[in-house]
Design a protein around this motif. Structure first.
Motif, mmCIF file in Angstrom:
data_model
loop_
_atom_site.group_PDB
_atom_site.id
_atom_site.type_symbol
_atom_site.label_atom_id
_atom_site.label_comp_id
_atom_site.label_asym_id
_atom_site.label_seq_id
_atom_site.Cartn_x
_atom_site.Cartn_y
_atom_site.Cartn_z
ATOM 1 N N GLN A 168 -23.002 17.148 28.764
ATOM 2 C CA GLN A 168 -21.586 17.495 28.879
ATOM 3 C C GLN A 168 -21.240 18.257 30.149
ATOM 4 N N SER A 169 -22.199 18.953 30.743
ATOM 5 C CA SER A 169 -21.888 19.758 31.925
ATOM 6 C C SER A 169 -21.754 18.926 33.200
ATOM 7 N N PHE A 170 -22.108 17.650 33.140
ATOM 8 C CA PHE A 170 -22.029 16.813 34.334
ATOM 9 C C PHE A 170 -20.638 16.209 34.492
ATOM 10 N N GLU A 171 -20.289 15.923 35.733
ATOM 11 C CA GLU A 171 -18.966 15.389 36.029
ATOM 12 C C GLU A 171 -18.729 14.016 35.393
ATOM 13 N N GLY A 172 -19.779 13.239 35.303
ATOM 14 C CA GLY A 172 -19.685 11.935 34.673
ATOM 15 C C GLY A 172 -21.042 11.462 34.209
ATOM 16 N N PHE A 173 -21.088 10.742 33.111
ATOM 17 C CA PHE A 173 -22.361 10.182 32.647
ATOM 18 C C PHE A 173 -22.081 9.014 31.717
ATOM 19 N N LEU A 174 -23.056 8.131 31.648
ATOM 20 C CA LEU A 174 -22.977 6.965 30.784
ATOM 21 C C LEU A 174 -24.299 6.819 30.053
ATOM 22 N N ILE A 175 -24.227 6.628 28.743
ATOM 23 C CA ILE A 175 -25.410 6.343 27.930
ATOM 24 C C ILE A 175 -25.177 4.990 27.271
ATOM 25 N N GLU A 176 -26.098 4.063 27.478
ATOM 26 C CA GLU A 176 -25.994 2.738 26.863
ATOM 27 C C GLU A 176 -27.288 2.440 26.135
ATOM 28 N N ALA A 177 -27.171 2.185 24.838
ATOM 29 C CA ALA A 177 -28.352 1.939 24.015
ATOM 30 C C ALA A 177 -28.125 0.701 23.158
ATOM 31 N N GLY A 178 -28.473 -0.463 23.706
ATOM 32 C CA GLY A 178 -28.403 -1.696 22.938
ATOM 33 C C GLY A 178 -27.058 -1.981 22.311
ATOM 34 N N GLY A 179 -26.001 -1.877 23.076
ATOM 35 C CA GLY A 179 -24.665 -2.161 22.548
ATOM 36 C C GLY A 179 -23.883 -0.935 22.137
ATOM 37 N N ASP A 180 -24.532 0.219 22.093
ATOM 38 C CA ASP A 180 -23.856 1.488 21.812
ATOM 39 C C ASP A 180 -23.666 2.225 23.140
ATOM 40 N N VAL A 181 -22.431 2.551 23.478
ATOM 41 C CA VAL A 181 -22.137 3.156 24.774
ATOM 42 C C VAL A 181 -21.290 4.408 24.568
ATOM 43 N N TYR A 182 -21.667 5.484 25.272
ATOM 44 C CA TYR A 182 -20.784 6.643 25.388
ATOM 45 C C TYR A 182 -20.534 6.870 26.876
ATOM 46 N N ALA A 183 -19.260 6.985 27.215
ATOM 47 C CA ALA A 183 -18.860 7.212 28.599
ATOM 48 C C ALA A 183 -18.255 8.603 28.708
ATOM 49 N N GLY A 184 -18.922 9.486 29.452
ATOM 50 C CA GLY A 184 -18.452 10.853 29.610
ATOM 51 C C GLY A 184 -17.841 11.073 30.981
ATOM 52 N N GLY A 185 -16.710 11.767 31.026
ATOM 53 C CA GLY A 185 -16.092 12.092 32.303
ATOM 54 C C GLY A 185 -15.693 10.862 33.090
ATOM 55 N N LEU A 186 -15.930 10.898 34.416
ATOM 56 C CA LEU A 186 -15.514 9.829 35.315
ATOM 57 C C LEU A 186 -16.711 9.275 36.074
ATOM 58 N N ASN A 187 -16.583 8.034 36.529
ATOM 59 C CA ASN A 187 -17.670 7.409 37.280
ATOM 60 C C ASN A 187 -17.701 7.894 38.734
ATOM 61 N N SER A 188 -18.536 7.301 39.545
ATOM 62 C CA SER A 188 -18.709 7.770 40.922
ATOM 63 C C SER A 188 -17.458 7.584 41.769
ATOM 64 N N ASN A 189 -16.545 6.717 41.336
ATOM 65 C CA ASN A 189 -15.261 6.547 42.022
ATOM 66 C C ASN A 189 -14.180 7.461 41.461
ATOM 67 N N ARG A 190 -14.626 8.373 40.571
ATOM 68 C CA ARG A 190 -13.720 9.310 39.901
ATOM 69 C C ARG A 190 -12.624 8.589 39.111
ATOM 70 N N GLU A 191 -13.078 7.520 38.441
ATOM 71 C CA GLU A 191 -12.229 6.728 37.554
ATOM 72 C C GLU A 191 -12.903 6.643 36.183
ATOM 73 N N PRO A 192 -12.137 6.342 35.127
ATOM 74 C CA PRO A 192 -12.784 6.053 33.840
ATOM 75 C C PRO A 192 -13.792 4.918 33.997
ATOM 76 N N TRP A 193 -14.846 4.985 33.221
ATOM 77 C CA TRP A 193 -15.912 3.987 33.309
ATOM 78 C C TRP A 193 -15.401 2.609 32.879
ATOM 79 N N LEU A 194 -15.905 1.573 33.537
ATOM 80 C CA LEU A 194 -15.571 0.190 33.187
ATOM 81 C C LEU A 194 -16.718 -0.368 32.343
ATOM 82 N N ILE A 195 -16.425 -0.699 31.095
ATOM 83 C CA ILE A 195 -17.439 -1.141 30.133
ATOM 84 C C ILE A 195 -17.161 -2.589 29.745
ATOM 85 N N GLY A 196 -18.163 -3.456 29.915
ATOM 86 C CA GLY A 196 -18.008 -4.857 29.558
ATOM 87 C C GLY A 196 -18.273 -5.107 28.084
#
Length: 305
Positions: A168-196
């Motif tokens: 939680q202390s990081f500016e942005g992070f993504l965890i993907e585990a076999g179809g389960d995804v949590y997107a925290g904060g913003l991506n490297s472009n400082r935008e919400p994460w784009l999830i397919g």
């Protein structure tokens, strides 16, 4: 503004590939320390909840009938949550389907092919989630009948949520585990994460994408794990019949937490698009169903790009 770096790691855990991505200006030592803690979390949850290890807490519990068994907080909370979802869905989501899954040939870890060890008993009568009792005071569980518990629809999401707390202390992070995804904060472009959202008939393609920040999306589908014994059956079973749901190809659910999204994508898949839609509206979650025709059905606020 401090320069943000991108850190990525991947590992096999809980029967699937887990991918981490962290965007942060914090020192590398802090980032890698937190990543190490994430992998410890996944190993700990797997040790508690694996159906494929004879010495896991879940396996040991499934071998004991008619007695109270003290379990760890991890296993107790997972079982409690699974039973709550089972109650909400009138048993259409049910963690006691492990034996039915085994009878369709789902006796092997689908990545390692490790067999599920025999628990030493056969089911002679029908079982349901109502045959699992909890004692909140002693943190104990009792199986009133021989039951092979399966927590596959909640454990992975739970591990993702525990890992999320570490990041939680990081500016942005993504965890993907076999179809389960949590997107925290913003991506490297400082935008919400784009999830397919994977196309259930063409794994190399997407049905579309969603933008996500500080939320989870999980997808359930019967296209990856097929029965080796019965034609056209997969691992997502309707508990009342012991057979697969055939009216849906996949279901994706957005929720504040991965365990919620994990459980309710499974429940909404099994219920089908009509009853599943009612369930998600009642819980204020967003969902997308891909039907056998590849037609899409969704809740009002599920925005697919």
């Amino acid at each position: 503004m401090s320069k943000q770096n991108i850190y990525k790691q991947s590992a096999l855990a809980m029967g699937t590939s887990v991918h981490l991505e962290i965007v942060s200006a914090q020192p590398r030592s802090i980032v890698f320390s937190r990543m190490d803690q994430v992998w410890r979390i996944f190993r700990q949850v797997e040790t508690s909840c694996s159906r494929f290890a004879c010495d896991s807490e879940l396996s040991l519990l499934s071998m004991q009938t008619g007695i109270w068994v003290n379990v760890s907080d991890t296993l107790f909370e997972l079982i409690r949550f699974a039973l709550q979802v089972a109650e909400m869905t009138d048993g259409n989501f049910d963690p006691t389907v492990g034996h039915a899954m085994a009878s369709l040939g789902f006796k092997y870890h689908y990545l390692t092919r490790q067999p599920i060890l025999d628990d030493g008993h056969e089911l002679e009568t029908a079982v349901s989630f109502r045959d699992v009792q909890l004692d909140e005071r002693t943190r104990s569980v009792m199986l009133t009948k021989p039951i092979r518990l399966d927590l596959g629809a909640v454990a992975k999401g739970f591990a993702v949520d525990l890992a999320t707390n570490e990041l939680q202390s990081f500016e942005g992070f993504l965890i993907e585990a076999g179809g389960d995804v949590y997107a925290g904060g913003l991506n490297s472009n400082r935008e919400p994460w784009l999830i397919g959202i994977q196309h259930p008939l063409h794994p190399e393609s997407l049905m579309g994408s969603i933008r996500l920040s500080n939320a989870a999306v999980c997808t359930s589908g019967g296209y990856e794990r097929k029965s080796t014994i019965v034609t056209n059956e997969h691992h997502l079973l309707i508990p009342q019949t012991g057979l697969s749901q055939k009216n849906v190809l996949s279901c994706s659910v957005i929720a504040p937490y991965a365990m919620l999204a994990d459980a309710f994508s499974t429940a909404a898949y099994i219920l089908g698009p009509q009853e599943g839609l009612k369930l998600l509206k009642s819980t204020e979650l967003e969902g997308l169903w891909v039907l056998p025709s590849t037609e899409l059905q969704r809740t009002d606020n599920f925005q697919l790009l």
